[in-house]
Design a protein around this motif. Sequence first.
Motif, PDB file in Angstrom:
ATOM      1  N   ALA A  14     -14.347  21.012  12.411  1.00 18.11           N
ATOM      2  CA  ALA A  14     -13.666  22.919  13.085  1.00 18.11           C
ATOM      3  C   ALA A  14     -13.767  22.668  14.316  1.00 18.11           C
ATOM      4  O   ALA A  14     -14.973  21.848  15.284  1.00 18.11           O
ATOM      5  N   GLY A  15     -12.496  22.768  15.445  1.00 20.23           N
ATOM      6  CA  GLY A  15     -12.207  22.766  16.301  1.00 20.23           C
ATOM      7  C   GLY A  15     -11.805  21.315  16.293  1.00 20.23           C
ATOM      8  O   GLY A  15     -11.074  20.958  17.521  1.00 20.23           O
ATOM      9  N   GLY A  16     -12.393  20.387  15.978  1.00 23.60           N
ATOM     10  CA  GLY A  16     -10.899  19.015  15.326  1.00 23.60           C
ATOM     11  C   GLY A  16      -9.372  18.631  15.647  1.00 23.60           C
ATOM     12  O   GLY A  16      -9.355  19.706  15.672  1.00 23.60           O
ATOM     13  N   SER A  17      -9.326  17.247  15.672  1.00 21.63           N
ATOM     14  CA  SER A  17      -7.891  17.897  15.059  1.00 21.63           C
ATOM     15  C   SER A  17      -7.698  16.302  14.511  1.00 21.63           C
ATOM     16  O   SER A  17      -8.439  15.624  14.370  1.00 21.63           O
ATOM     17  N   LEU A  18      -6.162  16.384  14.115  1.00 24.86           N
ATOM     18  CA  LEU A  18      -5.784  14.968  13.323  1.00 24.86           C
ATOM     19  C   LEU A  18      -4.658  15.012  13.493  1.00 24.86           C
ATOM     20  O   LEU A  18      -3.352  15.428  13.409  1.00 24.86           O
ATOM     21  N   ARG A  19      -4.292  13.649  13.009  1.00 24.80           N
ATOM     22  CA  ARG A  19      -2.657  13.292  12.595  1.00 24.80           C
ATOM     23  C   ARG A  19      -2.310  13.264  12.324  1.00 24.80           C
ATOM     24  O   ARG A  19      -2.452  12.043  11.683  1.00 24.80           O
ATOM     25  N   LEU A  20      -1.449  13.412  11.351  1.00 12.61           N
ATOM     26  CA  LEU A  20      -0.328  13.474   9.832  1.00 12.61           C
ATOM     27  C   LEU A  20       0.503  12.853   9.976  1.00 12.61           C
ATOM     28  O   LEU A  20       1.602  13.524  10.596  1.00 12.61           O
ATOM     29  N   SER A  21       0.692  11.712   9.116  1.00 11.86           N
ATOM     30  CA  SER A  21       2.380  10.580   8.926  1.00 11.86           C
ATOM     31  C   SER A  21       2.155  11.298   7.864  1.00 11.86           C
ATOM     32  O   SER A  21       1.773  10.993   6.655  1.00 11.86           O
ATOM     33  N   CYS A  22       4.142  10.624   7.855  1.00 12.81           N
ATOM     34  CA  CYS A  22       4.474  10.854   7.093  1.00 12.81           C
ATOM     35  C   CYS A  22       5.837   9.437   6.760  1.00 12.81           C
ATOM     36  O   CYS A  22       6.488   9.734   7.501  1.00 12.81           O
ATOM     37  N   ALA A  23       5.576   8.415   6.178  1.00  7.38           N
ATOM     38  CA  ALA A  23       6.613   7.187   6.319  1.00  7.38           C
ATOM     39  C   ALA A  23       7.956   7.109   5.748  1.00  7.38           C
ATOM     40  O   ALA A  23       6.956   7.652   4.151  1.00  7.38           O
ATOM     41  N   ARG A  24       8.740   7.266   5.486  1.00  8.21           N
ATOM     42  CA  ARG A  24       9.902   7.719   4.419  1.00  8.21           C
ATOM     43  C   ARG A  24      11.072   6.359   5.034  1.00  8.21           C
ATOM     44  O   ARG A  24      10.789   5.618   5.197  1.00  8.21           O
ATOM     45  N   SER A  25      11.602   6.046   3.533  1.00 10.01           N
ATOM     46  CA  SER A  25      12.556   4.367   3.355  1.00 10.01           C
ATOM     47  C   SER A  25      13.621   5.437   1.976  1.00 10.01           C
ATOM     48  O   SER A  25      13.576   5.959   1.573  1.00 10.01           O
ATOM     49  N   THR A  26      14.628   5.540   3.114  1.00 12.04           N
ATOM     50  CA  THR A  26      15.527   5.766   2.319  1.00 12.04           C
ATOM     51  C   THR A  26      17.009   5.836   4.001  1.00 12.04           C
ATOM     52  O   THR A  26      17.017   5.872   5.096  1.00 12.04           O
ATOM     53  N   TRP A  27      18.078   5.244   3.720  1.00  5.50           N
ATOM     54  CA  TRP A  27      19.052   4.920   4.201  1.00  5.50           C
ATOM     55  C   TRP A  27      19.898   6.294   4.575  1.00  5.50           C
ATOM     56  O   TRP A  27      20.191   5.903   5.382  1.00  5.50           O
ATOM     57  N   LYS A  28      19.760   7.240   3.808  1.00  6.12           N
ATOM     58  CA  LYS A  28      19.901   8.503   4.511  1.00  6.12           C
ATOM     59  C   LYS A  28      19.211   9.150   5.029  1.00  6.12           C
ATOM     60  O   LYS A  28      19.070  10.324   5.547  1.00  6.12           O
ATOM     61  N   TYR A  29      18.239   8.638   5.630  1.00  4.12           N
ATOM     62  CA  TYR A  29      16.827   8.943   6.820  1.00  4.12           C
ATOM     63  C   TYR A  29      17.718   9.746   6.814  1.00  4.12           C
ATOM     64  O   TYR A  29      17.554  11.882   7.939  1.00  4.12           O
ATOM     65  N   SER A  30      18.668   9.725   8.457  1.00  2.82           N
ATOM     66  CA  SER A  30      19.775  10.999   8.797  1.00  2.82           C
ATOM     67  C   SER A  30      19.514  12.481   8.959  1.00  2.82           C
ATOM     68  O   SER A  30      20.023  13.556   9.480  1.00  2.82           O
ATOM     69  N   THR A  31      19.965  12.577   7.327  1.00  2.00           N
ATOM     70  CA  THR A  31      20.766  13.808   7.163  1.00  2.00           C
ATOM     71  C   THR A  31      19.195  14.778   6.602  1.00  2.00           C
ATOM     72  O   THR A  31      19.783  15.161   5.618  1.00  2.00           O
ATOM     73  N   TYR A  32      18.366  14.440   6.235  1.00  2.00           N
ATOM     74  CA  TYR A  32      16.978  14.590   5.780  1.00  2.00           C
ATOM     75  C   TYR A  32      16.365  15.979   6.887  1.00  2.00           C
ATOM     76  O   TYR A  32      15.945  15.561   7.754  1.00  2.00           O
ATOM     77  N   CYS A  33      16.816  17.387   6.386  1.00  2.00           N
ATOM     78  CA  CYS A  33      15.147  18.198   6.484  1.00  2.00           C
ATOM     79  C   CYS A  33      13.909  18.133   6.319  1.00  2.00           C
ATOM     80  O   CYS A  33      13.977  17.452   4.876  1.00  2.00           O
ATOM     81  N   MET A  34      13.148  17.888   7.424  1.00  3.83           N
ATOM     82  CA  MET A  34      11.467  17.296   6.867  1.00  3.83           C
ATOM     83  C   MET A  34      10.628  18.447   7.067  1.00  3.83           C
ATOM     84  O   MET A  34      11.010  19.413   7.800  1.00  3.83           O
ATOM     85  N   GLY A  35       9.489  18.108   6.437  1.00  5.79           N
ATOM     86  CA  GLY A  35       8.884  19.693   5.949  1.00  5.79           C
ATOM     87  C   GLY A  35       7.491  18.993   5.873  1.00  5.79           C
ATOM     88  O   GLY A  35       7.096  17.868   5.058  1.00  5.79           O
ATOM     89  N   TRP A  36       6.063  20.075   6.147  1.00  4.66           N
ATOM     90  CA  TRP A  36       4.488  19.982   5.778  1.00  4.66           C
ATOM     91  C   TRP A  36       4.201  21.194   4.538  1.00  4.66           C
ATOM     92  O   TRP A  36       5.611  22.609   5.384  1.00  4.66           O
TER      93      TRP A  36
END
Length: 122
Positions: A14-36
């Motif tokens: 508790a009190g610590g930090s983490l960074r999550l990453s999400c790698a995507r593979s799609t030629w339409k990447y630029s059209t996508y809204c992203m979320g967690w």
Amino acid sequence: HVQLVESGGGSVQAGGSLRLSCARSTWKYSTYCMGWFRQAPGKEREWVAAIAIGGESTYMGASVKGRFTISRDSAKNTLYLQMSSLEPEDTAMYYCAAGDVGWPPRQYDFDYWGQGTQVTVS
């Protein structure tokens, strides 16, 4: 077809930090809204954060506002969730999601999902 792969989960005190990453593979990447999203055992899925296609707008859920930050790196096709001041209540499986939709999105606009990465806060 959009493929999403999350990483960066783990166990932290508790009190610590983490960074999550999400790698995507799609030629339409630029059209996508992203979320967690996240889901703890026995609880409903919770929408944590979202970011617009160009990164100019973000949404943060009330329970994480001020502690978590969502960002995206278009050049690397990667989405991030920087989590700070983690609490035991943040323990959950975290999922990356994408939707071919504008801003603001709705929860059910996210059509593509990763397999999740576990975050445990003790």
